[in-house]
Design an enzyme around this catalytic site. Structure first.
Site, mmCIF file in Angstrom:
data_model
loop_
_atom_site.group_PDB
_atom_site.id
_atom_site.type_symbol
_atom_site.label_atom_id
_atom_site.label_comp_id
_atom_site.label_asym_id
_atom_site.label_seq_id
_atom_site.Cartn_x
_atom_site.Cartn_y
_atom_site.Cartn_z
ATOM 1 N N SER A 138 -10.956 36.228 25.421
ATOM 2 C CA SER A 138 -11.089 35.409 24.162
ATOM 3 C C SER A 138 -9.498 35.497 23.553
ATOM 4 O O SER A 138 -8.800 36.502 23.330
ATOM 5 C CB SER A 138 -11.784 36.188 23.181
ATOM 6 N N LYS A 164 -12.151 31.565 26.343
ATOM 7 C CA LYS A 164 -12.276 31.111 24.823
ATOM 8 C C LYS A 164 -11.408 31.053 23.912
ATOM 9 O O LYS A 164 -10.539 31.957 23.848
ATOM 10 C CB LYS A 164 -13.372 32.229 24.359
ATOM 11 N N LYS A 166 -9.758 30.455 20.170
ATOM 12 C CA LYS A 166 -10.087 30.819 18.779
ATOM 13 C C LYS A 166 -9.731 29.479 17.968
ATOM 14 O O LYS A 166 -8.720 28.933 18.369
ATOM 15 C CB LYS A 166 -9.685 31.919 17.972
ATOM 16 N N ASP A 192 -14.521 29.211 19.510
ATOM 17 C CA ASP A 192 -15.215 29.970 18.751
ATOM 18 C C ASP A 192 -14.250 29.727 17.414
ATOM 19 O O ASP A 192 -13.278 30.086 17.265
ATOM 20 C CB ASP A 192 -15.198 31.520 19.295
ATOM 21 N N GLU A 217 -18.943 28.170 19.635
ATOM 22 C CA GLU A 217 -19.419 29.325 18.965
ATOM 23 C C GLU A 217 -19.295 29.240 17.623
ATOM 24 O O GLU A 217 -18.026 29.167 17.094
ATOM 25 C CB GLU A 217 -18.700 30.605 19.451
ATOM 26 N N ASP A 242 -23.052 33.939 17.081
ATOM 27 C CA ASP A 242 -22.551 35.056 16.790
ATOM 28 C C ASP A 242 -22.880 35.817 15.625
ATOM 29 O O ASP A 242 -24.025 36.407 15.542
ATOM 30 C CB ASP A 242 -20.982 35.000 17.232
ATOM 31 N N LYS A 266 -23.466 41.052 20.376
ATOM 32 C CA LYS A 266 -22.732 42.112 20.054
ATOM 33 C C LYS A 266 -23.521 43.323 19.621
ATOM 34 O O LYS A 266 -24.118 43.517 18.480
ATOM 35 C CB LYS A 266 -21.627 41.981 19.141
ATOM 36 N N GLY A 294 -17.224 40.591 22.183
ATOM 37 C CA GLY A 294 -16.379 41.911 21.857
ATOM 38 C C GLY A 294 -15.836 41.921 20.592
ATOM 39 O O GLY A 294 -15.853 40.896 19.795
HETATM 40 O O1 OSB Z 1 -16.075 36.225 17.110
HETATM 41 O O2 OSB Z 1 -16.165 37.056 18.940
HETATM 42 C C1 OSB Z 1 -15.371 37.225 17.819
HETATM 43 C C2 OSB Z 1 -12.841 39.435 17.767
HETATM 44 C C3 OSB Z 1 -12.996 40.069 16.348
HETATM 45 C C4 OSB Z 1 -13.792 39.593 15.778
HETATM 46 C C5 OSB Z 1 -14.672 38.630 16.139
HETATM 47 C C6 OSB Z 1 -14.532 38.125 17.515
HETATM 48 C C7 OSB Z 1 -13.591 38.603 18.150
HETATM 49 C C8 OSB Z 1 -13.517 38.080 19.675
HETATM 50 C C9 OSB Z 1 -12.774 39.166 20.528
HETATM 51 O O3 OSB Z 1 -13.645 37.161 20.091
HETATM 52 C C10 OSB Z 1 -13.090 39.456 21.749
HETATM 53 C C11 OSB Z 1 -12.751 40.531 22.540
HETATM 54 O O4 OSB Z 1 -12.937 41.707 22.195
HETATM 55 O O5 OSB Z 1 -11.979 40.309 23.596
HETATM 56 MG MG MG Z 2 -17.496 35.099 17.892
#
Ligand code: OSB
Ligand code: MG
Length: 381
Positions: A138, A164, A166, A192, A217, A242, A266, A294
């Site tokens: 991510s 992924k 952001k 995401d 996402e 999520d 999660k 994660g």
């Molecule tokens: O939305 O998936 C998410 C990290 C912090 C808060 C929300 C998210 C995330 C990630 C991190 O996408 C993924 C990772 O732990 O590598």
């Molecule tokens: Mg997410």
């Protein structure tokens, strides 16, 4: 029988190797709440609370989780006998509404304790089958489209099975298009938004629909399932939820409303492993693939995620990157590594399959509190 007579809460601070930016904020140093559970035979289970420093992903923070654990959840389980971890899930659920990340940290610690006491790996205990889990990465938001395009190409070359990105309004279509052009039409890309889009402004999401993404996402805020359903009806790209999926009932709502086609599981977000397993089973029965998200976990939380992702309906690569993606040095030995885009599931040793480096945790600890059942001598830290 499961019983915990002493619980220690600790905060450790671990700087990320690079700051991680999502639509609602940036984190550079992870403040991590760890729990250490000790049973009457001295069996010790470590677990991690995934709450962040700011209430920008969910309403919880590391401070709210600490308070709820110390004053409510830990007292509700200390010194009590439980048949199994499902009983612990019921006990913490009865004690407080919400506060799922706090509940999850404690409940998951009991799952590991059950695995340790039975001499089984956590993966085997919950019915995991995979020898290794596919790994995605991510990537945080970058200002320049070209910067993200280069990064995506680099991570795919490193073997990641999914990348992924952001996104947020204004830092989206140009960035994803640049990435797509850099890596070709078949590369496994996802985005995401962490709920940053308004349902009345979907032009960017419609443009993303043309870019061959594995999924989009959480475009809208977590509580909004109906507008996700309206959007999903207009897009070819599967939506993945999520923040919206806070438990099994919300996963069922998603399915029945058509609010998405994929679930990011999660365990911290849904209150622990009992709820995660229920979501896994419900989605499997409905043909909905899930994958493990994660929360920038240390190697402790990662062990739980890897075990969970070894279940059969975890059918897409998880945000389960190796230790070196996050930290100069992790809290566990061995560190989590990636080979050919996969992380091995340690199924041959009991419990988490990694050892918590207690000296390192001690060095990094900034706060600690201890709770013991009545009549229990204080365990050394
Ligand atoms: O939305 O998936 C998410 C990290 C912090 C808060 C929300 C998210 C995330 C990630 C991190 O996408 C993924 C990772 O732990 O590598
Ligand atoms: Mg997410």
């Amino acid at each position: 029988m499961l019983r915990v007579d002493a619980v220690e809460l600790r905060e450790v601070r671990l700087p990320l190797r690079e700051p991680f930016r999502i639509s609602s904020g940036t984190v550079a140093e992870r403040r991590i709440l760890l729990l250490r559970l000790v049973d009457p035979d001295g069996v010790t289970s470590w677990s991690e609370c995934v709450a962040g420093e700011r209430p920008n992903y969910s309403p919880e923070t590391i401070e709210t989780a600490w308070l709820i654990l110390r004053d409510w959840l830990v007292p509700a389980v200390l010194g009590r006998d439980f048949e199994d971890p499902q009983g612990v899930a019921a006990a913490v659920e009865a004690e407080a509404r919400g506060h799922r990340m706090a509940k999850a940290a404690l409940e998951m610690g009991f799952w590991n304790l059950a695995a340790l006491r039975r001499g089984r790996s956590l993966s085997a205990l919950i019915g995991g089958e995979r020898e290794a889990v596919e790994t995605g990465i991510s990537l945080g938001i970058e200002e320049r489209p070209q910067a993200i395009a280069e990064r995506v190409a680099k991570e795919l070359a490193a073997g990641y099975r999914k990348v992924k990105l952001k996104i947020r309004p204004g830092l989206d279509v140009a960035h994803v298009r640049a990435a797509r052009e850099a890596v070709g039409p078949e590369a496994p890309l996802a985005v995401d938004a962490n709920g940053a889009y308004a349902p009345e402004r979907v032009e960017a999401l419609e443009a993303l629909d043309e870019l061959g993404l594995l999924m989009i996402e959480q475009p809208f805020e977590g509580e909004d399932l109906l507008r996700h359903a309206d959007l999903q009806a207009r897009l070819r790209t599967p939506l993945c939820l999520d923040e919206s999926i806070t438990g099994p009932a919300r996963a069922e709502d998603m399915a029945r409303l058509g609010a998405g086609r994929i679930v990011n599981v999660k365990p911290g977000r849904v209150g622990g492993f009992a709820a995660s397993l229920a979501i896994h089973d419900l989605c499997a029965a409905r043909g909905i693939p899930v994958w493990c998200g994660g929360m920038l976990e240390s190697g402790v939380g990662r062990a739980y995620n890897v075990a969970l992702a070894s279940l059969p309906n975890f059918r897409l690569p998880g945000d389960l990157s190796p230790s070196a993606r996050y930290w100069e040095r992790d809290l566990v030995t061995p560190e989590w590594t990636m080979e050919d885009g996969r992380v091995r599931v340690p199924r041959e040793s009991p419990g988490l399959g990694v050892r918590v480096d207690e000296d390192r945790v001690e060095d990094l600890t900034v706060f600690r509190e201890h709770r013991a059942a009545r009549g229990t001598p204080r365990v050394p830290a």
